[in-house]
Design a protein around this motif. Structure first.
Motif, short mmCIF file in Angstrom:
data_model
loop_
_atom_site.label_atom_id
_atom_site.label_comp_id
_atom_site.label_asym_id
_atom_site.label_seq_id
_atom_site.Cartn_x
_atom_site.Cartn_y
_atom_site.Cartn_z
N VAL A 283 20.90 22.33 -70.85
CA VAL A 283 22.31 21.95 -70.84
C VAL A 283 22.61 20.98 -69.70
O VAL A 283 23.28 19.96 -69.89
CB VAL A 283 23.19 23.22 -70.73
N VAL A 284 22.10 21.28 -68.50
CA VAL A 284 22.35 20.41 -67.35
C VAL A 284 21.70 19.05 -67.57
O VAL A 284 22.31 18.00 -67.33
CB VAL A 284 21.83 21.07 -66.06
N ARG A 285 20.46 19.04 -68.02
CA ARG A 285 19.77 17.76 -68.25
C ARG A 285 20.50 16.92 -69.29
O ARG A 285 20.64 15.71 -69.14
CB ARG A 285 18.33 18.02 -68.70
N THR A 286 20.97 17.57 -70.34
CA THR A 286 21.69 16.84 -71.38
C THR A 286 22.98 16.25 -70.84
O THR A 286 23.32 15.09 -71.12
CB THR A 286 22.00 17.76 -72.57
N PHE A 287 23.70 17.02 -70.03
CA PHE A 287 24.98 16.53 -69.51
C PHE A 287 24.77 15.35 -68.58
O PHE A 287 25.54 14.38 -68.62
CB PHE A 287 25.74 17.64 -68.79
N VAL A 288 23.72 15.38 -67.78
CA VAL A 288 23.43 14.26 -66.88
C VAL A 288 23.15 13.00 -67.68
O VAL A 288 23.65 11.91 -67.36
CB VAL A 288 22.25 14.59 -65.95
N ARG A 289 22.39 13.12 -68.74
CA ARG A 289 22.09 11.95 -69.58
C ARG A 289 23.37 11.43 -70.25
O ARG A 289 23.55 10.21 -70.38
CB ARG A 289 21.04 12.32 -70.64
N CYS A 290 24.23 12.33 -70.69
CA CYS A 290 25.50 11.91 -71.30
C CYS A 290 26.38 11.20 -70.28
O CYS A 290 27.05 10.20 -70.60
CB CYS A 290 26.23 13.12 -71.89
N PHE A 291 26.38 11.71 -69.06
CA PHE A 291 27.17 11.08 -67.99
C PHE A 291 26.63 9.67 -67.71
O PHE A 291 27.39 8.73 -67.52
CB PHE A 291 27.11 11.94 -66.74
N GLN A 292 25.32 9.56 -67.71
CA GLN A 292 24.69 8.26 -67.47
C GLN A 292 25.03 7.26 -68.58
O GLN A 292 25.29 6.08 -68.33
CB GLN A 292 23.17 8.44 -67.36
N GLN A 293 25.06 7.74 -69.82
CA GLN A 293 25.45 6.89 -70.94
C GLN A 293 26.89 6.43 -70.80
O GLN A 293 27.22 5.26 -71.06
CB GLN A 293 25.28 7.63 -72.26
N ALA A 294 27.76 7.35 -70.39
CA ALA A 294 29.17 6.98 -70.20
C ALA A 294 29.33 5.92 -69.12
O ALA A 294 30.12 4.99 -69.24
CB ALA A 294 29.98 8.24 -69.85
N LEU A 295 28.55 6.06 -68.04
CA LEU A 295 28.58 5.07 -66.97
C LEU A 295 28.12 3.70 -67.47
O LEU A 295 28.69 2.66 -67.11
CB LEU A 295 27.69 5.52 -65.81
N ALA A 296 27.08 3.69 -68.29
CA ALA A 296 26.52 2.44 -68.77
C ALA A 296 27.52 1.64 -69.59
O ALA A 296 27.44 0.41 -69.68
CB ALA A 296 25.26 2.71 -69.60
N HIS A 297 28.47 2.33 -70.21
CA HIS A 297 29.47 1.65 -71.04
C HIS A 297 30.60 1.06 -70.21
O HIS A 297 31.41 0.28 -70.74
CB HIS A 297 30.06 2.62 -72.07
N THR A 298 30.70 1.44 -68.94
CA THR A 298 31.87 1.03 -68.16
C THR A 298 31.54 0.31 -66.87
O THR A 298 32.43 -0.18 -66.20
CB THR A 298 32.73 2.26 -67.81
#
Length: 299
Positions: A283-298
């Motif tokens: 769960v933690v690893r997945t959330f970090v990757r999702c956060f990184q994806q969100a950053l990449a878009h902005t």
């Protein structure tokens, strides 16, 4: 002073009397008096003056007390950490900490991506200042934290996610058409306009001040604020140019302000922090990757 002396001294400082102190720490009144007398004997000076049934701290006691308060705060942290170590494996939620600047646009986007894969995980979010995030993670009161710039702590591990950068948010009409057409500004371009300063204890504020020193530029800080979104709000109202990170700039109202790159680029590193020595859950690893994806878009 022994620990028992410190406990009694603290109780008397909090309550103002021997009897109330005895009730607070669940011992007899004679025991409190005896321990207090022993502490004073060892120290070689009085801690309290007795008058009309109450105890007034001496100047020496008032000097000692702030150090005693810090000691009890540290003891409280030990207690909280021990509880969290005992119950942490049973947690049914993901506990996320983030600085305020990352909570407006990045965090919601990350949660939306995360929900696609883990719709049943309860998420608790707190937006805090960077030092508070570090303390909470060290005490294992959260699973993951996101912030700007590195924070070295022996109890934490950090992962670099992406480099943002500083940008300028200028009220419409404040900058020349030439600069707007160029799409970027230098620090020297900002010397004749009001700039909204950031607190020097803030990572981005420190980076901005360092960039000014290196460029040999002195900016006119018309106002100084503690948060990036406060700077953005002031820019929206025409009170000055905000120099903020790209994540905050996503919230800018382009009908009221112009957003321009700052040259040369001043990076704003974005980090994920987690308790050291604790295996990452899926769960933690997945959330970090999702956060990184969100950053990449902005960014």
């Amino acid at each position: 002073m022994r620990l028992r002396h410190i406990e009694v001294f603290n109780a008397v400082m909090l309550t103002g009397s021997v009897s109330a102190a005895a009730r607070l720490i669940n011992v007899t009144q004679p025991a409190v008096s005896r321990i207090l007398q022993h502490a004073e004997l060892q120290l070689g000076f009085a801690l309290f003056k007795r008058a009309k049934g109450r105890l007034s701290p001496t100047s020496e006691a008032l000097t000692l007390y702030p150090h005693i308060e810090r000691l009890f705060a540290q003891l409280d942290e030990v207690q909280r950490l021990s509880v969290n170590l005992k119950t942490g494996d049973d947690a049914k939620e993901l506990r996320v900490l983030t600085i305020l600047a990352l909570s407006y646009e990045i965090l919601p986007h990350a949660i939306k991506l995360f929900r696609v894969k883990h719709a049943d995980v309860a998420i608790t979010v707190k937006a805090l200042h960077s030092p508070q995030i570090v303390t909470a993670l060290a005490l294992q009161e959260a699973d993951i934290g996101f912030m700007f710039s590195p924070m070295v702590h022996s109890a934490l591990e950090q992962e670099h996610l992406i480099d943002g950068r500083m940008v300028c948010i200028a009220p419409k009409g404040m900058l020349s058409a030439r600069l707007l057409k160029r799409g970027s500004v230098t620090l020297a371009d900002l010397t004749k306009v009001p700039v909204i300063g950031l607190d020097v204890s803030d990572p981005v504020g420190r980076s901005l001040n360092q960039a000014c020193r290196e460029a040999g530029v002195g900016l006119q800080f018309a106002l100084t604020v503690q948060t990036y979104h406060s700077a953005l709000a002031l820019a929206h109202h025409g009170l000055g140019i905000a120099v903020v990170d790209t994540c905050t700039a996503v919230s800018a109202d382009r009908t009221r302000v112009d957003v321009l790159a700052l040259e040369p680029a001043v990076p704003v590193p974005i980090k994920a922090l987690r308790p050291a020595g604790k295996p990452d859950s899926v769960v933690v690893r997945t959330f970090v990757r999702c956060f990184q994806q969100a950053l990449a878009h902005t960014t």
